[in-house]
Design a protein around this motif. Structure first.
Motif, short mmCIF file in Angstrom:
data_model
loop_
_atom_site.label_atom_id
_atom_site.label_comp_id
_atom_site.label_asym_id
_atom_site.label_seq_id
_atom_site.Cartn_x
_atom_site.Cartn_y
_atom_site.Cartn_z
N ARG A 76 0.74 -1.25 -0.25
CA ARG A 76 0.16 0.04 0.04
C ARG A 76 0.84 1.27 0.08
O ARG A 76 1.86 1.36 0.85
N GLY A 77 0.51 2.08 -0.91
CA GLY A 77 1.33 3.31 -1.01
C GLY A 77 1.68 3.84 -2.35
O GLY A 77 3.10 3.11 -2.42
N GLN A 78 1.32 4.10 -3.27
CA GLN A 78 1.65 4.11 -4.47
C GLN A 78 1.54 5.74 -5.14
O GLN A 78 0.52 6.38 -4.99
N ALA A 79 2.52 6.08 -5.80
CA ALA A 79 2.47 7.41 -6.60
C ALA A 79 2.49 7.15 -7.76
O ALA A 79 2.97 6.16 -8.47
N PHE A 80 1.55 8.00 -8.85
CA PHE A 80 1.56 7.93 -10.32
C PHE A 80 2.22 9.14 -10.75
O PHE A 80 1.46 10.44 -10.36
N LEU A 81 3.30 9.21 -11.44
CA LEU A 81 3.78 10.34 -12.05
C LEU A 81 3.83 10.52 -13.45
O LEU A 81 4.19 9.34 -13.98
N ALA A 82 3.22 11.43 -14.16
CA ALA A 82 2.99 11.55 -15.37
C ALA A 82 3.51 12.89 -15.66
O ALA A 82 3.41 13.91 -15.22
N VAL A 83 4.39 12.86 -17.13
CA VAL A 83 4.50 14.13 -17.77
C VAL A 83 4.00 13.94 -19.09
O VAL A 83 4.14 12.79 -19.85
N ARG A 84 3.14 14.98 -19.63
CA ARG A 84 2.55 14.76 -21.08
C ARG A 84 3.90 14.76 -22.07
O ARG A 84 4.97 15.10 -21.94
N GLY A 85 3.43 13.34 -22.88
CA GLY A 85 4.73 12.89 -23.96
C GLY A 85 5.57 11.98 -23.40
O GLY A 85 6.45 11.50 -24.19
#
Ligand code: AMP
Ligand code: MG
Length: 334
Positions: A170-179
């Motif tokens: 438990r404990g998740q990060a979702f990291l997004a950068v366009r492209g």
């Protein structure tokens, strides 16, 4: 233009906020369901905003932050209890910070006007889930020229796979950068980040739905009618917060529907969708409002020109919009 620094700062900021929120949550135990006292959720909400805004102010002093909270309620003596608990939690991260300093950090997030580069923050999304001991999220996104560029969605209680539910994951990060796509990264430890992709299901009937746990936040009835039109037989997965976007991004659901209940006209807040929407788009999915229009982040805190939200894996999007249009028309006619 690289957003590496923004992504790193955003990750560390939401990670610290998650620690604070989990610390508050841990003190509650399981009996909180029965309690009316909103103090813990308020402490975590303000504490999360304080830590994140402080980190942003430090790294990007010129960037406004459109956040959900401001410190005005905390300044009243009636809330001395909340203030004291808040300071104690913040001191675990910034020893010695005084109340005024912490209030200033919180109020760094009280921007309301649209600008050509700003962050938007939900310090605790899904407070009902937080109180219940279920899912909640910390959601931070950077908008440049009206476009979502960076998203850091942090789900402190979400396991790395919903069906397995190993508590230790438990404990998740979702990291997004366009492209540049999106990765899932555990909040604790140094396991390698996993790139995510939405599911490649093309058959709407095989799709899995996710929707709000709280029925006043989205019409479960209208969603069920859409499901029926698409031939979906599986029950929807109901969870709180933008963890729903994470489910779509990692291929555990094909469809997240957020639909105003017929007869109501709720306007969505940008901080409830910005980080999650980019996480889904960067994973290959599609996000629009219920009429198929792109979400428009140029109006300040509100998604003023949109109604509802539809997030999908991509391939089933048009079929969902068509079914939704037909179901809405039928609902209005009756
Ligand atoms: P969820 O956990 O997905 O049900 O969404 C939680 C968010 O719903 C909160 O952060 C609120 O900002 C938002 N919210 C509050 N009232 C409504 C409403 N009537 N319709 C849609 N969203 C709402
Ligand atoms: Mg929220």
């Amino acid at each position: 233009m690289s957003y590496d620094r923004e992504r790193t700062v955003a990750f560390h900021a939401v990670q610290a906020a998650a620690e604070l929120c989990q610390s508050v949550r841990a003190d509650l135990g399981d009996e909180v369901l029965q309690k009316e006292d909103r103090t813990p959720v308020t402490v975590a909400d303000f504490g999360s905003q304080a830590l994140i805004c402080r980190a942003l102010q430090d790294a990007f002093p010129d960037d406004p932050v459109i956040g959900e909270e401001d410190s005005s309620a905390l300044r009243s003596d009636a809330n001395a209890d909340v203030r004291d608990q808040l300071l104690a939690e913040v001191h675990a991260h910034h020893p010695g910070a005084d109340a005024e300093t912490v209030f200033d950090w919180i109020d760094h997030g009280d921007a309301a006007a649209y600008s050509d580069r700003f962050w938007t923050l939900d310090p605790i999304d899904g407070t009902k889930g937080f109180v219940r001991g279920d899912q909640y999220a910390i959601a931070l996104a950077l908008v440049v020229d009206g476009t979502l560029e960076v998203g850091a969605l942090c789900c402190p209680h979400l396991p790395n796979r919903l069906d397995a539910d190993p508590p230790e994951s438990r404990g998740q990060a979702f990291l997004a950068v366009r492209g540049e796509g999106v990765v899932q990264k555990p909040l604790v430890g140094d396991a390698a980040p996993t790139p995510l992709h939405t599911s490649d299901t093309t058959d709407p009937a095989q799709s899995r739905f996710t929707e709000s746990f709280v029925s006043s936040h989205s019409s479960h009835d209208l969603a069920a009618q859409v499901g029926e039109r698409l031939g979906i037989t599986a029950d929807p997965v109901r969870i709180d917060s933008q963890a729903k976007y994470a489910m779509v991004a990692r291929g555990e659901s094909e469809i997240y529907l957020r639909l105003p209940r017929p007869g109501t006209d709720y306007t969505e807040r940008i901080w409830d969708h910005a980080a999650g929407a980019l996480v889904v788009e960067a994973a290959g999915g599609t996000v629009t409002d219920m009429h198929g229009a792109p979400l428009d982040f140029t109006h300040g805190p509100l998604l003023e020109s949109n109604t509802g939200v539809v997030a999908t894996n991509g391939p089933v999007h048009d079929a969902v919009l068509d079914a939704l249009a037909a179901a809405s028309a039928e609902t209005q006619a009756t």
